[in-house]
Design a protein around this motif. Structure first.
Motif, mmCIF file in Angstrom:
data_model
loop_
_atom_site.group_PDB
_atom_site.id
_atom_site.type_symbol
_atom_site.label_atom_id
_atom_site.label_comp_id
_atom_site.label_asym_id
_atom_site.label_seq_id
_atom_site.Cartn_x
_atom_site.Cartn_y
_atom_site.Cartn_z
ATOM 1 N N ALA C 160 0.851 -1.207 -0.081
ATOM 2 C CA ALA C 160 -0.011 -0.065 -0.027
ATOM 3 C C ALA C 160 0.932 1.306 -0.085
ATOM 4 N N LEU C 161 1.936 1.068 0.706
ATOM 5 C CA LEU C 161 2.666 2.224 0.836
ATOM 6 C C LEU C 161 4.341 2.018 0.597
ATOM 7 N N THR C 162 4.917 3.120 -0.033
ATOM 8 C CA THR C 162 6.244 2.955 -0.517
ATOM 9 C C THR C 162 7.077 4.029 0.231
ATOM 10 N N VAL C 163 8.011 3.844 0.893
ATOM 11 C CA VAL C 163 8.985 5.099 1.240
ATOM 12 C C VAL C 163 10.123 5.068 0.796
ATOM 13 N N ASP C 164 10.451 6.029 0.200
ATOM 14 C CA ASP C 164 11.653 6.295 -0.522
ATOM 15 C C ASP C 164 12.535 6.470 0.494
ATOM 16 N N ILE C 165 13.909 5.706 0.482
ATOM 17 C CA ILE C 165 14.892 5.788 1.674
ATOM 18 C C ILE C 165 16.173 5.980 0.840
ATOM 19 N N THR C 166 16.073 6.565 -0.244
ATOM 20 C CA THR C 166 17.308 6.495 -1.055
ATOM 21 C C THR C 166 18.105 7.420 -0.443
ATOM 22 N N LEU C 208 16.405 3.569 -3.732
ATOM 23 C CA LEU C 208 15.916 2.598 -2.642
ATOM 24 C C LEU C 208 14.531 2.875 -1.941
ATOM 25 N N ALA C 209 13.816 1.713 -1.685
ATOM 26 C CA ALA C 209 12.644 2.079 -1.067
ATOM 27 C C ALA C 209 12.330 1.022 -0.127
ATOM 28 N N GLU C 210 11.502 1.110 0.764
ATOM 29 C CA GLU C 210 10.782 0.130 1.830
ATOM 30 C C GLU C 210 9.400 0.149 1.530
ATOM 31 N N ALA C 211 9.019 -1.003 1.604
ATOM 32 C CA ALA C 211 7.365 -1.173 1.192
ATOM 33 C C ALA C 211 6.735 -1.729 2.691
ATOM 34 N N PHE C 212 5.246 -1.261 2.584
ATOM 35 C CA PHE C 212 4.651 -1.476 3.666
ATOM 36 C C PHE C 212 3.073 -1.842 3.307
ATOM 37 N N THR C 213 2.435 -2.697 4.143
ATOM 38 C CA THR C 213 1.241 -2.583 4.208
ATOM 39 C C THR C 213 0.493 -1.544 5.180
ATOM 40 N N LEU C 214 -0.705 -1.141 4.930
ATOM 41 C CA LEU C 214 -1.138 -0.040 5.772
ATOM 42 C C LEU C 214 -2.690 -0.344 5.922
ATOM 43 N N ARG C 215 -2.877 -0.614 7.428
ATOM 44 C CA ARG C 215 -4.090 -1.105 8.010
ATOM 45 C C ARG C 215 -4.509 0.027 8.927
ATOM 46 N N ARG C 216 -5.808 0.461 8.807
ATOM 47 C CA ARG C 216 -6.410 1.340 9.679
ATOM 48 C C ARG C 216 -5.748 2.509 9.948
ATOM 49 N N MET C 217 -5.337 3.214 8.780
ATOM 50 C CA MET C 217 -5.140 4.860 9.027
ATOM 51 C C MET C 217 -6.167 5.503 9.125
ATOM 52 N N ARG C 218 -6.272 6.625 10.182
ATOM 53 C CA ARG C 218 -7.359 7.266 10.338
ATOM 54 C C ARG C 218 -6.927 8.951 9.842
ATOM 55 N N LEU C 219 -7.661 9.655 9.115
ATOM 56 C CA LEU C 219 -7.438 10.785 8.964
ATOM 57 C C LEU C 219 -8.676 11.362 8.542
ATOM 58 N N ASP C 220 -8.532 12.854 8.515
ATOM 59 C CA ASP C 220 -9.752 13.609 7.939
ATOM 60 C C ASP C 220 -9.159 14.290 6.473
ATOM 61 N N ALA D 146 -1.220 9.052 -4.701
ATOM 62 C CA ALA D 146 -1.765 7.973 -4.010
ATOM 63 C C ALA D 146 -3.032 7.358 -5.075
ATOM 64 N N LEU D 147 -3.605 6.070 -4.795
ATOM 65 C CA LEU D 147 -4.313 5.629 -5.649
ATOM 66 C C LEU D 147 -5.331 5.177 -4.512
ATOM 67 N N LEU D 148 -6.746 5.736 -4.160
ATOM 68 C CA LEU D 148 -7.714 5.270 -3.287
ATOM 69 C C LEU D 148 -8.791 4.639 -3.907
ATOM 70 N N GLY D 149 -9.374 3.586 -3.206
ATOM 71 C CA GLY D 149 -10.618 2.746 -3.681
ATOM 72 C C GLY D 149 -11.662 2.851 -2.935
ATOM 73 N N MET D 217 0.624 4.370 -2.394
ATOM 74 C CA MET D 217 0.859 5.721 -1.881
ATOM 75 C C MET D 217 2.518 5.701 -1.885
ATOM 76 N N ARG D 218 3.170 6.807 -2.179
ATOM 77 C CA ARG D 218 4.448 7.152 -2.351
ATOM 78 C C ARG D 218 4.751 8.174 -1.455
ATOM 79 N N LEU D 219 5.626 8.072 -0.610
ATOM 80 C CA LEU D 219 6.031 8.949 0.461
ATOM 81 C C LEU D 219 7.331 9.117 0.736
ATOM 82 N N ASP D 220 7.817 10.173 1.468
ATOM 83 C CA ASP D 220 9.248 9.912 2.293
ATOM 84 C C ASP D 220 8.856 9.980 3.794
ATOM 85 N N ALA D 221 9.795 9.852 4.596
ATOM 86 C CA ALA D 221 9.565 9.786 5.956
ATOM 87 C C ALA D 221 9.123 11.394 6.547
#
Lengths: 235, 235, 235, 235, 235, 235
Positions: C160-166, C208-220, D146-149, D217-221
């Motif tokens: 779901a989420l890619t973080v650029d760690i270059t 370089l990147a790290e990949a993550f699943t993302l569960r239950r993010m709460r936002l507005d 990001a791509l949201l469904g 979703m593509r982000l950095d820290a």
């Protein structure tokens, strides 16, 4: 080559892969069968001890026909609560004692709770047995070559491996017929052969077959070539 | 033994299974590589024809290093709408022309749309090529022995088969370096080797490896014993 | 902002998200790392106590490089049977003590049994920590903002989420090199960087990147806009 | 920030993410809504042309309430056979014309055939729009963030992202009430609000919410820290 | 006909299938509700004993409105670690005491840990209750006809069975309103009705509905004909 | 009651649900069978026209034994590319002509490409046939009561519905034996009965059974009570 088959209950090994085991034995492999649960339930009107004895005798007779040898298993009480992690350590010890190249057991999607417990524990023990961890459980063995899952209560939706057992059909039938108690209870004699016949039709286009999931087979390219150059392959 | 590898795009065969292919070739197998799409996109600022030419030249160079031979593929235009069923008939014809024992291609879960199209068509052509259907597409071949899926854009979550490619690492690296256009665009030289190194660590405990899904392998018990008795197995 | 990372074993946090952690720290966040198991196995020929000590020292060194702080974890014995539910209560207590906005841990599909145990417990503790239940485990914290899963033994099939760690590549490499025992055992130094390189190629088109699943993010909606308006976004 | 929402049919954008869109607009984002199919079916007793007109007028009214702007979509005929790949090229062109940072559309598991067609095409166009491929479809845009469904006919089993829409509840209700034809046919006015209320209860513990899958979703820290430090986060 | 509903917590039965239960009761069935956990948590500022008492009183009031009868359940402490297998034996005993034709409980994909524990144990007890095993747990009952799973925290992605509860809407609303503590905490009164309204729209095209998974229904062809010939069917 | 069975190829209806169909017919239902593809392949050495004729004659004979009536199907050419959406409109027309209460067809997970095409189109036509859309395809019918999926090439991993066909075993066997061409090619006579025997053992504890997926059954509580009060239920 040495093969170890884990069967949750006495008859699972014959239903799920009896033809393949007979083929292994006929081709010169040493085939060991180990039962995880103790067989103390599953026959109406018997005490736990008598049930255990009766089911073990059936398993002995079936193993003899298939050309396998029973080895002592985990002997856990049937149908009692078991914590998933609790099976891992005794399985590591069993693998280190028996040191097989190939491990078979129930596939991970079987709907029987106890089959899934065994499948989950096998996946862990499969790699831990050759790790340096747990020296108290025996000398680490060499990495195993493959982990195959056979089908009993739930068919495998997408079988990775099909083994042609047409030539072993009569041995499988005879071995199933040793399990009189289970055939009486739910017709496993006909049911087990029915599954192999269906698998022959859909996976081989005729004859009899057994279907397997295949997890974690480790090879190099040379092995694969030898495999598919062998006279039995690519039928 | 003859092996056929289907690559949607020019470089997928090297990224996904270049080490395994080099191992096959080194062990004496005849390895054929066929590209499904025509390579007319994927390099900025080139015309379709020039792009096609450039990508094919890269593929030729890589194949030479790996010890493979390119055979004409389906030559479908890159990145255009293709109806899933439309790939099946040309694949049957290709299988009947090349008659491989083993077929490799992208795994069914790759997130690239065109990889999934190829994976889906392979599953159909795999069994249809040996059926009596479609005599107009060539003489039916013998049933294939196995269908393996390699990983490119999406890693395989649960690999059935791990092939040790430690001894082929340098050939894979050299073949990847032939794909200059793709390395420039997204770093596939380092990315492809990075994946093999990660797979070596997690699946072999060190060295380099390639991971595969395995669907529809057909064997008999004798084959399995030969396989796991071979000197390369059970490392 | 405070971040809490749960690592089943000493090195999982660096392999799975070391670059992201270094990025968090560099951007001013307070990053806490807590190990679930006690590190008493995993180095051949050491006693449990010595193994524990050695692995903890490696983790301390790696955390220092990444800019994180170790906090006492659950200290459960490695590779022993643990009932899934038994981790939930200590995790709630840990979350109430540390009160992070963001929680990271292994993703739910990792093939290591203990990683899945942690992932399952995190999902429960994530919402229970802010509920009024279990006052004996500490004062309920505010609801956490997000639960991210990182990859170690099994890659994430659909990140779901890619973080650029270059920009954090060298810190990750240096932190991995602190885990001498694990690098010796299975090459995690190269394997971990290999995965990040592969992820950079496939998810970012380089770097370089790290990949993550993302569960239950709460936002507005405001948060999302701020997020995608930030200078770092939409690269 | 610019947001693009793809709606298969006229009302999907309001049912699935109307509250989020209103929140985006209220926070100053430019929100574009594009309908994929032409609205020529779905109202009994109207000709295709009249149906199209009526449904478009409903969509205009709803968009006005939510603070969005309709942009011309693909205008494909409703409920006719469409080849999955055929939507990709027009979507790339649309993304290159509108150049959004964020893309929303139906989630991949919706049971409506046309919703899944759109979801599949979005996944491809999402990355192709910023590639150098297809110069004839417009100048490549920057990579999207990001791509949201969103959910309409099938709820999302495991929502990655929850957006609190309590403050936008009345706008969503008013926008839904513009779709008189669909409310008459199947009660979508109450059904859409019912879903948001259920989501508020289960995902926020009260209030109203919309649930989303989140892919790629593509982000950095730094982005993540900004996100979770924002006043709206971690409620 | 006798129906047994298993509810992990006091209110799950009303949220998940309150309308269906009221319909069963109105049609003359005997509907039994049994709670698995003891209700000792879930209301802030109450002691465990007071909480238990309060939640049970709410359940009694709701059951009265729906026309159901509470029967003593497993009375396991809320939110404590429970080994999955440990629920099976008490459930077998409960099924043998109550001997229902139809069994309802949470569906297997609910994200609440305790719901999944109950769902897993139900699948086992469902077939074991009529087997000759465990004579110490009571006289084996007749095989049950069907096992239905209702939705609470996680919606069912692909519902097998839809029950029209339009005629029971007011009873469901009234029963939900008995659960004052849960409505105060997270708005389950509106949330539960919201879900039923959404289900009515998507599954019936209007009205209210409840959605179910259906596992292991056993019938013969005559039953199916009777079913679909009944005046209530095929609306 | 009227039942419609969709069979991709001539014999699928007998393999997948022949016993259930015979039971329906014996209980007084009107059972219609419609073949989707034209049967122009599948018998070696016959022209397309002769193959079609031969396969249709086999289907006629089988239907007579089962008590069903063939109705003209879609007559699509066998094993040619078909766009998934292209089947939906003719299926809607067929449903509006035949107006069944119950619809059966291949389950969605069958590994035969053409079975999955039919399964996907059925899901769409199932609800569209009763909608006001497409007046040019006939007068909308009443909503259908249920959609059942039967198994042929791939077994159903988790069957929702089991139908006891012990009393129809001989009719099923006789109908299968009419399909001489398919029995010669791959042993479907024995394979089909083998599957039913296996299903009897695992799902009923003896006898013969057919297994089904069940999607979108619509009932009210009264129907369910009638169902489980019927003398045939809860065996």
């Amino acid at each position: 080559m040495r093969v170890l088959v884990l069967a949750p209950h006495h008859d699972d090994e014959t239903i799920g892969c009896g033809g393949t085991l007979a083929g292994f034995a006929a081709a010169g492999a040493e085939v060991l069968v180990s039962h995880v649960f103790d067989g103390s339930t599953g026959i109406a009107d018997l005490t736990a001890a008598a049930c255990r004895e009766a089911r073990r005798a059936e398993a002995e007779a079936a193993a003899r026909i298939l050309g396998c040898r029973l080895v002592p298993g985990l002997d856990l009480p049937d149908r009692m609560p078991h914590e998933p992690g609790a099976l891992i350590r005794p399985l590591i010890a069993l693998l280190r004692r028996t040191r097989p190249a190939l491990l078979l057991g129930p596939h991970a999607g079987d709907r029987d709770h106890e089959h899934r417990l065994v499948a989950a524990a096998m996946e862990e023990a499969f790699w831990m047995a050759s790790s340096p961890m747990f020296p108290e459980l025996g000398v680490p063995c060499a990495p195993l070559s493959a982990l195959l899952g056979y089908e009993v209560w739930t068919p495998i939706a997408d079988a990775a491996l099909t083994v042609d057992i047409t030539a072993q059909a009569e041995r499988k039938r005879a071995a199933l017929s040793c399990y009189v108690s289970q055939d009486d209870a739910s017709g496993w004699g006909a049911g087990g052969m029915g599954l192999s016949t269906y698998r022959g039709t859909t996976l081989l286009g005729g004859g009899l077959a057994e279907a397997f999931t295949l997890r974690r087979m480790r090879l190099d390219a040379r092995d694969l070539i030898d495999l598919f150059n062998s006279p039995g392959a690519a039928k």
